[in-house]
Structure formats: structure tokens, C-alpha cells
Design an enzyme around this catalytic site. Structure first.
Site, PDB file in Angstrom:
ATOM      1  N   ALA A 133      12.242 -13.857 -52.673  1.00 59.71           N
ATOM      2  CA  ALA A 133      13.548 -14.497 -52.489  1.00 59.71           C
ATOM      3  C   ALA A 133      14.606 -13.520 -52.972  1.00 59.71           C
ATOM      4  CB  ALA A 133      13.642 -15.809 -53.268  1.00 59.71           C
ATOM      5  N   ALA A 135      18.974 -13.391 -53.550  1.00 59.03           N
ATOM      6  CA  ALA A 135      20.273 -14.062 -53.494  1.00 59.03           C
ATOM      7  C   ALA A 135      21.364 -13.070 -53.875  1.00 59.03           C
ATOM      8  CB  ALA A 135      20.277 -15.282 -54.395  1.00 59.03           C
ATOM      9  N   SER A 136      22.545 -13.574 -54.206  1.00 60.97           N
ATOM     10  CA  SER A 136      23.699 -12.703 -54.419  1.00 60.97           C
ATOM     11  C   SER A 136      23.603 -11.906 -55.713  1.00 60.97           C
ATOM     12  CB  SER A 136      24.983 -13.544 -54.434  1.00 60.97           C
ATOM     13  OG  SER A 136      24.895 -14.553 -55.436  1.00 60.97           O
ATOM     14  N   ILE A 137      22.955 -12.470 -56.745  1.00 65.57           N
ATOM     15  CA  ILE A 137      22.915 -11.836 -58.057  1.00 65.57           C
ATOM     16  C   ILE A 137      21.621 -11.066 -58.274  1.00 65.57           C
ATOM     17  CG2 ILE A 137      22.873 -12.292 -60.548  1.00 65.57           C
ATOM     18  CD1 ILE A 137      25.577 -12.716 -59.505  1.00 65.57           C
ATOM     19  N   ALA A 138      20.511 -11.621 -57.831  1.00 67.48           N
ATOM     20  CA  ALA A 138      19.206 -11.056 -58.172  1.00 67.48           C
ATOM     21  C   ALA A 138      18.190 -11.378 -57.082  1.00 67.48           C
ATOM     22  CB  ALA A 138      18.734 -11.628 -59.510  1.00 67.48           C
ATOM     23  N   LYS A 155      12.500 -12.269 -62.117  1.00 64.91           N
ATOM     24  CA  LYS A 155      13.823 -12.198 -61.501  1.00 64.91           C
ATOM     25  C   LYS A 155      14.513 -10.923 -61.975  1.00 64.91           C
ATOM     26  CE  LYS A 155      18.054 -14.988 -61.073  1.00 64.91           C
ATOM     27  NZ  LYS A 155      18.697 -16.251 -61.500  1.00 64.91           N
ATOM     28  N   ASP A 290      24.282 -25.171 -60.479  1.00 65.50           N
ATOM     29  CA  ASP A 290      24.091 -24.429 -59.229  1.00 65.50           C
ATOM     30  C   ASP A 290      22.926 -25.046 -58.457  1.00 65.50           C
ATOM     31  OD1 ASP A 290      24.854 -22.447 -57.483  1.00 65.50           O
ATOM     32  OD2 ASP A 290      23.652 -20.874 -58.408  1.00 65.50           O
TER      33      ASP A 290
END
Length: 510
Positions: A133, A135-138, A155, A290
Site C-alpha cells: 500500500a 499513500a501520500s505520507i508513507a 510503514k 483519518d
């Protein structure tokens, strides 16, 4: 550095939407008024050549948002949960922003892990997968701890993410300043404060140690919650740029067809998502802020699994009580009560008419009750609610931004699982239980006991406080006693505190 150079960044934002073909799609989805459509086209079209190209294989809006960077992706994640606002098709396209963004190379992730934990990855993990997976941060890798054989999720923070966020947020600050300068009426919405709040949230999200602490605290708070699981962090295998936690096995919350095929009760799951959020917000004052589809799974036994604790919300007890009273007022359709609470909390200026405000709230709430969920236009309701806040001069409450944002996201997630969900009926038992426990005689007794404890901590100073208060009253212009540690407290307040302390001790011990 905030300054005019950010004008280029803002122009490029509009140009990117125009170049990718996203401008018209976004305006249509949001049912933008004609004036806004014309302004957007006039500002975007001449500078189209300045826009980022993005990935042509992606749908227009998703293509534009991913090209613009992580701060824009955060907003896109919120919209991805609101099919009732942007439409089912666009919401489905935006859902990839939650956990299916392009990953960075696994070799680079392994280097970050080795540098952070000061050991080669192969000595720590017997297995370390490609990204599962992103996403925007990690991004997340599935791994197995060599010593214990335990399966975990690792992560890893994206390289250079801090600089990318600072660049975007710098432009947001500049835009907020321009908006306040050109539109004095917008100042009640406190755009600069909102951006500052967003900045503090995403800055904290970039330190995985803080996320591990949040996960640990959240797990402790919710360990008794039925049908809910929280993966626990592994502290020895975590650091500033990486977080290792238990692996969570389950179906994605956003795959409704898969949930039904697996035999899950989607109505129960949707209701549970809403109730869990309210329990955590009202009972603990510490909640997952979130809760989009990408951060939720459904375990084989039907439990809701939450993960990714980079953004957590926290509200004090007074605000929790206000929020609960407002929710209960809407649930009972007692709009006078809702209006009164808003005035008492200072959310609406005192010079406004409470009865008129109550009628405006009725216009917000009544279309919801008795209507099929599919018949409710949340976009229209939100637009009207915005008009109400403007008409009554309501200022943005920055302490409630995360709470309100999460409520919107949670409702969107729940309705994507069960489109017919009645959000108010789902909320009723949790809000009712909280009000019974926190707004009755028992709550008053607890509050007074806390007052007694606070006064008790200052017990050794009370004689001096009383002595100096009496001396100041008897000799207002006379010579004072020798200076000693003291607090200047009015005599009436000393007497009142003493009475409150005695009453509270009696109630607390009785």
C-alpha cells in the site's frame, strides 16, 4: 518563505486542473455556481501550459491531484469518502488516493529501515515484501520478524516528503492571506488559522514515533470495545521514519461487494463505524481523525480494524459535552436546544437572534429525518449550512476542525458500506449513553470532586492566601507583610472555594 512567489504555485494549481481536464469534472461534481465556473476558467485557461501533465492513465481529477503533491492528496482523500457530495463515479476514482499511489523503490525503503534501526534489514526480518500500500505520507511493506516469526506491517516515510509538504503549505498560507485581504467577510472563517491547524497536523504525521505513541494510547483506550481491533506498535522496530506494527488481516472497508460476498452484515458494520467514532470522541476525547476507507478493514469475524494513526484528534471534556448536546438536540429534533447550546458555547455572537438561528437549523435538520438516505443531497445540505454560518457570523472553531472533518469522512465511509444508513439513528445510543453519564447528578459530583482535588493541592498555601486577603482588605493603603509566596485572590473567592471544596469532598466520599 511566504511571499508573492507562491502566486506561481497557485496559478499552477488551476493550470494543472485545466490541463488535465479535471476543472470541468470537479466543478460539475461540486455543482459550482456559474460565477465560480467562469472565474475558474478565466484564471485557469490562459495558464494551461504551466500545469503539470500528471499520469495520463489516471482519471482527470485523480491525475491533477496526484501531480500537485501530498497536501492536495490529503484533500482528495476526504472527498473520496463523500460520494453523496462529489458523486459515486468521482468518489470511486479518488479512492486510489487512500492507499494506491505510486510507491517508491523497495531498495530505498530497505535503506531507510536499515539506517533508522542501525541494522541490515535481513538481520531484522526474515521476509520483507514489495509495497502492499502507498499513500501520500508513507508506504507499507509486509514483513516477518526474524526473532519471533511474527507477521508485521512496516510503514516507511516517503523520502523528501517534509520539503514537499512545506512547499504546498507555504502556498496555502499565502492564499489564505490573499483571501482575508480581498474578502474581509471571510475572516470569520479564519482561513489562516485553518491552514496553520492543517500544517500542525501533517507535521506531526511525519514523525512515526508520535504515531506509535498514538497507536499505543488508542489501543489502551479501546481495549474493551466490542467488534474493534487496533494493531499494536513494535517499539524496538520503530523510529522517526519507520513504524512496525501487528499485521491486520481483513477485507478493505471500501469493497462493499467483497464484504457482502464474505457474508458480513454491512448494516451492522456501517453502524459500528459511526458508533465507534462517537464513542472514542465523546468518551475518551481521543479519536482516529483519518478514518477513510484506506485506514479501515473488516476482520474475518466481522470486527472493524483501524490502523494508520498519524492523524489523531483530541478534544477537552467541556467541548465534548457541547458536541454531545448539539448532536442530541438534532437527534431529538429540538432545534431550540441546539441553538441555545451554540449561543452558550460562544459559537454564535450574542447579538444574533436565537429563535431565527433555531429556525435556520431546522431547515438543515428536517430534510434528513424521515427521508431515505439516497434522497438526501449532502452537497445541498452542506451548502445551506455554510450559508447559515455566514448569516449568523459564526467563526470557525479551530479546536473542532478535526472532529467535524472526521464526522464528515466517517459518515461517508458508513454510507458507502450501507447506502441506506440513518446516521442519526446509528448515533442515538452512543450520544444518549454519554449524556446520561456526563450531564446528570453523577457528573456534577465528579466535577465537584475534581475541584476539591485541585483546591487540595493548594492546601498548604490556603492559610497564607486567607491571611493576605484579609490583610489587603483591612489595610488597603497600609504596610504589607513581608513578601512571601502567595496568590492574590479576592476574599470572596477564597470563601467560595472553601465551600465548594467541602461540598465536593462530601459528594465524592458519600
Amino acid at each position: 518563505m511566504r511571499g508573492p512567489h507562491n502566486i506561481l504555485r497557485l496559478i499552477r494549481t488551476g493550470a494543472t486542473f485545466e490541463r488535465s481536464g479535471a476543472m470541468g469534472v470537479a466543478l460539475d461534481a461540486l455543482e459550482a455556481p456559474p460565477r465560480l465556473r467562469i472565474a475558474a476558467r478565466v484564471l485557469g485557461w490562459p495558464f494551461r501550459w504551466l500545469g503539470y501533465k500528471g499520469d495520463p492513465n489516471l482519471p482527470p481529477v485523480t491525475r491533477a491531484i496526484t501531480a500537485l503533491g501530498p497536501a492536495y492528496i490529503k484533500f482528495g482523500q476526504i472527498l473520496s469518502t463523500r460520494a453523496d457530495v462529489v458523486g459515486t463515479e468521482l468518489a470511486g476514482q479518488l479512492r486510489m488516493l487512500q492507499d494506491r499511489l505510486p510507491p517508491f523503490p523497495t531498495d530505498q525503503a530497505r535503506q531507510i529501515v536499515a539506517a533508522e534501526l542501525r541494522q541490515p534489514v535481513d538481520l531484522l526480518f526474515s521476509e520483507f515484501s514489495e509495497p502492499v500500500a502507498a499513500a501520500s505520507i508513507a508506504q507499507v511493506h509486509r514483513a516477518r520478524v526474524r526473532d519471533s516469526g511474527r507477521e508485521v506491517a512496516v510503514k516507511v516515510l516517503r523520502p523528501g516528503i517534509g520539503a514537499a509538504f512545506r512547499r504546498d503549505i507555504d502556498a496555502f498560507h499565502f492564499a489564505a492571506s490573499i483571501i482575508e485581504a480581498l474578502s474581509p467577510g471571510s475572516r470569520r472563517l479564519r482561513p489562516r488559522d485553518v491552514v496553520s491547524h492543517f500544517e500542525s497536523v501533517v507535521t506531526g504525521e511525519q514523525d512515526m514515533r508520535l504515531e506509535a505513541a498514538a497507536a499505543s494510547e488508542f489501543a489502551e483506550n479501546t481495549r474493551g470495545d466490542a467488534n474493534f481491533q487496533v494493531p499494536r506498535p513494535h517499539w524496538p522496530l520503530s523510529g522517526r521514519r519507520i513504524l512496525t506494527s501487528d499485521w491486520a488481516e481483513g477485507l478493505p472497508m471500501g469493497d462493499r461487494d467483497a464484504l457482502i460476498a464474505a457474508g458480513h452484515d454491512v448494516t451492522h458494520i456501517a453502524t459500528r463505524v459511526v458508533q465507534l467514532f462517537l464513542q472514542h470522541a465523546l468518551r475518551d476525547g481521543f479519536f482516529h481523525a483519518d478514518m477513510h476507507h484506506g485506514n479501515l478493514k473488516v476482520a474475518p469475524n466481522g470486527d472493524v480494524i483501524a490502523y494508520d494513526f498519524g492523524i489523531m484528534g483530541e478534544i477537552d471534556e467541556y467541548t465534548r459535552r457541547i458536541y454531545a448536546e448539539i448532536l442530541m438536540g438534532f437527534i431529538k429534533r429540538d432545534y431550540r436546544r441546539v441553538a441555545r447550546v451554540h449561543f452558550e458555547a460562544g459559537y454564535v455572537p450574542r447579538d444574533r437572534d436565537e429563535a431565527q438561528f433555531a429556525r435556520a437549523l431546522r431547515a438543515v435538520g428536517e430534510p434528513i429525518f424521515g427521508a431515505d438516505a439516497s434522497q438526501i443531497s449532502m452537497a445541498s445540505l452542506l451548502a445551506y449550512l455554510f450559508e447559515v454560518t455566514e448569516r449568523f457570523g459564526m467563526r470557525t472553531q479551530t479546536q473542532l476542525i478535526l472532529l467535524q472533518r472526521t464526522m464528515v469522512v466517517v459518515e461517508g465511509v458508513a454510507r458507502s458500506v450501507d447506502p441506506q444508513l440513518n446516521i442519526w439513528e446509528a448515533a442515538r445510543p452512543v450520544v444518549s449513553d454519554y449524556i446520561r453519564s456526563n450531564l446528570g447528578p453523577k457528573a456534577l459530583a465528579r466535577d465537584m470532586a475534581r475541584v476539591a482535588q485541585t483546591v487540595g493541592r493548594y492546601g498548604p498555601l490556603l492559610p497564607q492566601i486567607v491571611e493576605h486577603a484579609l490583610w489587603d482588605r483591612a489595610h488597603p493603603d497600609g504596610v504589607r507583610p513581608p513578601p512571601q509566596p502567595r496568590a492574590r485572590v479576592p476574599l470572596w473567592l477564597v470563601a467560595l472555594l472553601s465551600l465548594v471544596a467541602g461540598a465536593a469532598l462530601g459528594l465524592g466520599l458519600g
